[in-house]
Design an enzyme around this catalytic site. Structure first.
Site, mmCIF file in Angstrom:
data_model
loop_
_atom_site.group_PDB
_atom_site.id
_atom_site.type_symbol
_atom_site.label_atom_id
_atom_site.label_comp_id
_atom_site.label_asym_id
_atom_site.label_seq_id
_atom_site.Cartn_x
_atom_site.Cartn_y
_atom_site.Cartn_z
ATOM 1 C CG HIS A 126 -45.164 1.313 19.649
ATOM 2 N ND1 HIS A 126 -44.721 0.538 18.598
ATOM 3 C CD2 HIS A 126 -44.563 0.803 20.760
ATOM 4 C CE1 HIS A 126 -43.885 -0.384 19.054
ATOM 5 N NE2 HIS A 126 -43.775 -0.242 20.369
ATOM 6 C CD GLU A 192 -39.310 -0.988 19.570
ATOM 7 O OE1 GLU A 192 -38.815 -0.430 20.576
ATOM 8 O OE2 GLU A 192 -40.294 -1.758 19.638
ATOM 9 C CD GLU A 194 -37.491 3.400 21.530
ATOM 10 O OE1 GLU A 194 -37.044 3.953 22.565
ATOM 11 O OE2 GLU A 194 -37.885 2.224 21.499
ATOM 12 N NE ARG A 230 -40.632 -5.607 16.973
ATOM 13 C CZ ARG A 230 -40.666 -4.571 17.796
ATOM 14 N NH1 ARG A 230 -40.873 -4.736 19.090
ATOM 15 N NH2 ARG A 230 -40.490 -3.350 17.337
ATOM 16 C CD GLN A 233 -40.311 -7.322 22.247
ATOM 17 O OE1 GLN A 233 -39.886 -7.073 21.116
ATOM 18 N NE2 GLN A 233 -41.077 -6.478 22.918
ATOM 19 C CE LYS A 246 -38.385 -4.065 22.772
ATOM 20 N NZ LYS A 246 -38.234 -2.903 21.894
ATOM 21 C CD GLU A 351 -46.082 0.249 15.662
ATOM 22 O OE1 GLU A 351 -44.905 0.574 15.933
ATOM 23 O OE2 GLU A 351 -47.071 0.978 15.881
#
Lengths: 414, 414
Positions: A126, A192, A194, A230, A233, A246, A351
C-alpha cells in the site's frame, strides 16, 4: 467437553464457539449492554454472570466494553474460559439458554469508547502504491519506512459504528493544473480496508510496551474502514500529514474479536530487511493470517490478505509507546490499508483504479475511479480458528455513501 | 456596581475581576471541584451556587469543567454575570467570603477532559522558520499554507496539567550523514509556546461552524507548551506528519480564561493575501492581542505576540469543521507555535538557536541549542482587560526537563 457448542451454529457462521467476540447490544428500548455473539444469537452476559454470582457481572451491565477491557488479561482469560465451558457443555443449557437473544432482534451499538486513535501505514504494498500515486517521480517509500512503522493520530471523535452512512465531505482541493484551490464536495472519495487493535490494559506515562507484550495490552481486533477523501488529503497533507481528508468518518465493525481467539491465526511475521532496531524486535512476535474481502454494492472487488503486512501488531504497539506515550483503555490503533502485491489484493480504490487512471469494472457493468453517491462498501474477514478447518469471522463493517451537503456561499453569512 | 472587586487584587495580579478564569482545585483530601480565580483566592463555586439555590450548582460539584462547558454560551454568560455581580458588589461580601480559598492552599487539577486535540500551524513566521530549518533548499512555506490553516491531530492522552515534568523521550532519529537511524534519548528537545482553544458547545456530525460562530463554541483559552523532540520528528514526519516527536507530553495552563474575558483583546485579524475562500471568511472575525512570555530557568528568552498570527481562531475552527467533523465538549485546538518576525519573538528553541546552529545565550552565562536536563520552561501571557489599562493574565504553563529513561537493550527481553 465438546469441541462445538450446544448452541446451533449454522455452517459458515462467523461466530462459532471458537470466536466469542464481544459487542454492545440492546433490544427494543432496553439499556445497551455487553454481549457475546454465538451462532445466530447474542448471549446477554450481565444476567448470566449475575445468576451465578460471578464477581465480574457488573462490568457487563454497561453500554461499553471499556470497564471489562480495563480489567486486564487475567480477567479476559477467566471470562473466556467461563464462557467456553458454558457454551460447550450441554449441562449448562438450561442456565444459559434464557439469555440467548436472536441477533436479528437486536440493535448493535459502538462497542467501546475510543481514547486515542492511531492509524499506521504498515503495508509495504500500500505505501509503495500510494507513494507512486501521490509523489510521482520520487522514491515511493520514504527513507524511514523500513526502519519504523509510520503512523499518525486520527480523530477519535469521528470513529463510529458500522452502518453509519458516510456523507461525502466537502473540502479544499487543488487540481494539478489549477492556479488556486476550490472548496466543494470531494470527487475522490475512497475506502481503506484496515484491521484495528483495541487496547484493554492501560499503561503509565513513560512505560514502554515491548514487542512481546502486545498480548498483555491488546484486548481484541476489529475491522476498520478509514474513509478517505484523496483530493482533500493530497492538497492538505504537506507538511503535517492527513487531517480533514481522513477526519469525517472512520467506521468500525461491531464485534471485537478477542486476540485469544486469533491464536490459531498467529503466524511468523514477514522477513524484514533491514533488521529493525532493538526496540522493534521480540522473540515471540507474530503476524496474523486474516483474509479480508471488500465488496462494493455486494460484489467482491478485492481480497487483501493481512498475512502480508510488513509491520506486526507488536511492533506497531512497541513503536507507539517507545517515546513514553501512555495507553488508555479504549485506545485504538489500526494497521493502515491492507494491500497485497497484486490488484486483486488492493485495499483501497485509489490503488484499484491506479489513482483514477484505470477505472475499476464492477459486476453490474459500471466502472469506478472513486466512490459514487449511493455506493455501499462492505469489508469482512475470516481467520483460521483451530482444528478441522474451522474459521471464524469478523462482523462486517459497512457504509453507504450519501451526497455532499454543500454549503450556501458564504458559510459565514448563514 | 464598582469596576473593581471587594476582594483584594494585588497590583499586577493575573486575576482581576475582569478575568474570572475557571479551573479545578482541591484542598487537602477534599474532592476536586470547579473554582474561579480572583486575586490571590479561588472561589469555590458549588457551595456558593448551592447556597443561592442556583440551578447550575451541580455542574460545579465535579472534577471537570466539561459539564459546565457543555451547557453552552447562554449559561456561560449567565454564570459570568452572576459571578461579576457578586464579586463587585460589596453587599454580597458576607455571602461570598466564606467560599474564598487562598490559592496557596489549593492543589490545581487538569481543568477538563480532552476529547480530540488538534494542533495548527497558524504563525507565518514560525512556519517559515521551520520550513527553512527542516527543508533547506525548498520554499519554506508549502503551496497550501496561505490557503488553509494547516493542522494535525495530536495525542489527547498525553495532554497534561502544567507542572508535570517532561521526561526526555527516547526515539528513533537519523543524523543527516548517518547510514542508519539509532534509538536513544532525544538530543533536540524543544518547547513550543502556543495558545489553545477549548470547545464548550458540541456539534453534530456534518454540522459546519462558520468563522463568525466561534464564540458559540469556544468556551475559553489556555496556554499550551507542545513539547517537541526535533530529531525524532525530523526522521518520522514524512509522509504522515508528526507522531512520536510530539506525543510524549503536551502541557496546559491550569486556568481556562473565558473567551468573553478576552473581548477587550479582540483585534482586527491580519491582512491575508491571497484572500481566503468563502468557508474561511467571516464578517466578525477577530485576532487576539495576547502578549506571551517564555522563560528558561526564570529568565525571559522570548516575548511572542499573538496579535501577529496569520490564521484566526475562527478560521481554524471553521476549517476543522468544514469537512463535517463533529465537535465534542472538551475538544482542544491549539494555534501552533506563536512566533513573530524577530528572534526576540520566536516561540521555540529551534528557531531561537537557528536549528541549533547559533546557541542562545541565557542570563546565567550558559548557552542552549536545545533543552538540557533540569531546564525549566515557563510560558505566561497577559492581555488587555478593559478601561484604565487593566490587564489580565493566564496562569503560567511550566515544566522541568527530567533525564531520559533509557531502556536496557533489547526492550523485548525485559
Amino acid at each position: 467437553v465438546a469441541s462445538t457448542s450446544w448452541v446451533p451454529v449454522p455452517d459458515g457462521s462467523p461466530f462459532p464457539v471458537q470466536n466469542l467476540p464481544y459487542g454492545v447490544f440492546s433490544r427494543g428500548d432496553e439499556d445497551p449492554r455487553v454481549g457475546v455473539a454465538i451462532g445466530a444469537y447474542v448471549l446477554d452476559l450481565a444476567p448470566l454472570a449475575a445468576s451465578e454470582g460471578a464477581d465480574f457481572a457488573s462490568v457487563f451491565h454497561t453500554p461499553s466494553l471499556n470497564p471489562f477491557m480495563g480489567l486486564g488479561r487475567q480477567a479476559w482469560h477467566a471470562v473466556r474460559h467461563w464462557l467456553t465451558e458454558r457454551l460447550r457443555d450441554e449441562s449448562y443449557r438450561s442456565l444459559v439458554e434464557p439469555e440467548l437473544v436472536p441477533l436479528d432482534q437486536v440493535r448493535l451499538h459502538m462497542p467501546f469508547a475510543v481514547g486515542d486513535y492511531v492509524d499506521f501505514y504498515a503495508s509495504e504494498h500500500h505505501a509503495t502504491n500510494l507513494g507512486r500515486i501521490l509523489r510521482p517521480g520520487e522514491p515511493p517509500l520514504t527513507p524511514n519506512w523500513k526502519h519504523l512503522p509510520i503512523g499518525y493520530h486520527g480523530r477519535a471523535g469521528t470513529v463510529r459504528l458500522s452502518d453509519t452512512s458516510v456523507r461525502r465531505p466537502c473540502g479544499q482541493a487543488k487540481a494539478p493544473d489549477a492556479e488556486r484551490p476550490v472548496f466543494g464536495p470531494s470527487t475522490r472519495l475512497d475506502f481503506e480496508a484496515e484491521v484495528g487493535f483495541v487496547i484493554g490494559t492501560p499503561t503509565l506515562p513513560g512505560e514502554r510496551v515491548g514487542v512481546d507484550q502486545v498480548r498483555d495490552h491488546v484486548f481484541g481486533v476489529v475491522l476498520v474502514n478509514d474513509w478517505s477523501a484523496r483530493d482533500i488529503q493530497a492538497w492538505e497533507y504537506r507538511p503535517l500529514g492527513p487531517f480533514l481528508g481522513k477526519s469525517f468518518l472512520t467506521s468500525l465493525s461491531p464485534w471485537v474479536v478477542p486476540l485469544d481467539a486469533l491464536e490459531p491465526a498467529m503466524i511468523a511475521p514477514p522477513a524484514q530487511d533491514p533488521e529493525p532496531l532493538d526496540h522493534l524486535r521480540g522473540t515471540a512476535d507474530f503476524g496474523l493470517d486474516l483474509d479480508l474481502e471488500v465488496r462494493i454494492n455486494g460484489a467482491v472487488v478485492s481480497r487483501p490478505r493481512y498475512a502480508q503486512m510488513y509491520w506486526t501488531p507488536g511492533q506497531m504497539l512497541a513503536h507507539l509507546t517507545s517515546g513514553g506515550a501512555a495507553l488508555r483503555t479504549g485506545d485504538l490503533y489500526a494497521s493502515g490499508t491492507v494491500s497485497g502485491p497484486t490488484p486483486a489484493e488492493y485495499g483501497s480504490l485509489v490503488e484499484l483504479s491506479a489513482g483514477g487512471a484505470r477505472p475499476l469494472a464492477l459486476a453490474d457493468g459500471s466502472t469506478r475511479t472513486f466512490l459514487e453517491d449511493g455506493d455501499e462498501v462492505t469489508i469482512s474477514a475470516t481467520a483460521p480458528a483451530g482444528a478441522g478447518g474451522v474459521r471464524l469471522g469478523f462482523g462486517a463493517v459497512t457504509g453507504e455513501v450519501r451526497p455532499a451537503d454543500v454549503p450556501a456561499a458564504p458559510v459565514a453569512a448563514q
